[in-house]
Design an enzyme around this catalytic site. Sequence first.
Site, short mmCIF file in Angstrom:
data_model
loop_
_atom_site.label_atom_id
_atom_site.label_comp_id
_atom_site.label_asym_id
_atom_site.label_seq_id
_atom_site.Cartn_x
_atom_site.Cartn_y
_atom_site.Cartn_z
N TYR A 116 0.15 -9.83 0.61
CA TYR A 116 1.07 -9.19 1.46
C TYR A 116 1.08 -10.00 2.99
CZ TYR A 116 -2.90 -6.41 3.07
OH TYR A 116 -4.11 -5.88 3.59
N HIS A 135 -6.95 -8.93 -2.44
CA HIS A 135 -8.39 -8.36 -2.06
C HIS A 135 -8.30 -6.83 -2.35
CE1 HIS A 135 -5.77 -7.61 1.63
NE2 HIS A 135 -6.74 -6.58 1.54
N ARG A 161 -2.26 -11.95 3.49
CA ARG A 161 -3.54 -11.96 3.06
C ARG A 161 -3.76 -12.13 1.63
NH1 ARG A 161 -7.16 -8.69 4.60
NH2 ARG A 161 -8.26 -10.49 4.16
N HIS A 171 -10.48 -3.45 -1.15
CA HIS A 171 -11.14 -2.81 -0.05
C HIS A 171 -12.36 -2.05 -0.59
CE1 HIS A 171 -8.63 -3.91 3.28
NE2 HIS A 171 -7.75 -3.81 2.73
N TYR A 190 0.82 -1.35 -0.08
CA TYR A 190 0.15 0.12 0.11
C TYR A 190 0.94 1.19 -0.13
CZ TYR A 190 -3.85 -2.86 1.39
OH TYR A 190 -5.09 -3.65 1.45
FE LIG Z 1 -5.85 -4.81 2.60
#
Ligand SMILES: [Fe+2]
Length: 248
Positions: free
Chosen positions: A152, A165, A162, A167, A113
Amino acid sequence: MTGTTSGSRLQLPRYLREDASLRTPVGFPDYKSTGLRAPLRTPVDLPHRLTEITGPVLGEDRVVQQDTDLTWRNGGEAVGQRILVHGRVLDSDGRPVPDALVEVWQANAAGRYRHVVDNWPAPLDPHFDGLGRVVTDSLGRYEFLTIKPGAYPWGNHHNAWRPAHIHFSLFGRAFTQRLVTQMYFPDDPLFGQDPIYNAIPAAARHRAISRFDLERTQDNWALAFQWDIVLRGTDQTPFETDDDGDVA
Ligand SMILES: [Fe+2]
């Protein structure tokens, strides 16, 4: 369904409450940080009054076309597999929800991110900020072009990763239709070890997974995934009850 407020002849709609058995719990031991923030007391359902059954007024002019294309930022093209993500926002009776604000945020193709607390050693992409938004059309449809996010690590347990995905945040026609959730991709090998995904009651998990959509793929350009989102009612998409706590 309508009801009359006490002392008033004003007719207010009521939104269905989700079945408690299908609610994603606010705290679950396998997701460690929920132990620090989950309420210790049983939540109380608030009555639906004017505040709950009205919503924010979202002018379309606040969302511009470029907001729907996450693959182009800062004068250049993001690295990664291009994907078209599209679907419809529906209400509990299967009716389309027009003019709903759909906001998305996601990691880049390397699984990182653009966020101050995300500092694991994966590269940032100067042409990808991972933020997009769109307003549903008169048929409740939304779509945006992005790149497929990478998995990640997140430190919840040893070798925790994870699943890929995106959000989502949605504002429907009322504050009771606010939804924050995550869209997953089909057949992800990381589902089995992910406590956030597995916190969703088993009967509802499939609703969080998008469908590969061959019909909407673009020749020589992009793959496509389709994901319909249901606000409230027996068919609703699993709610997150709070910020999921991972990095953005
Ligand atoms: Fe996330």
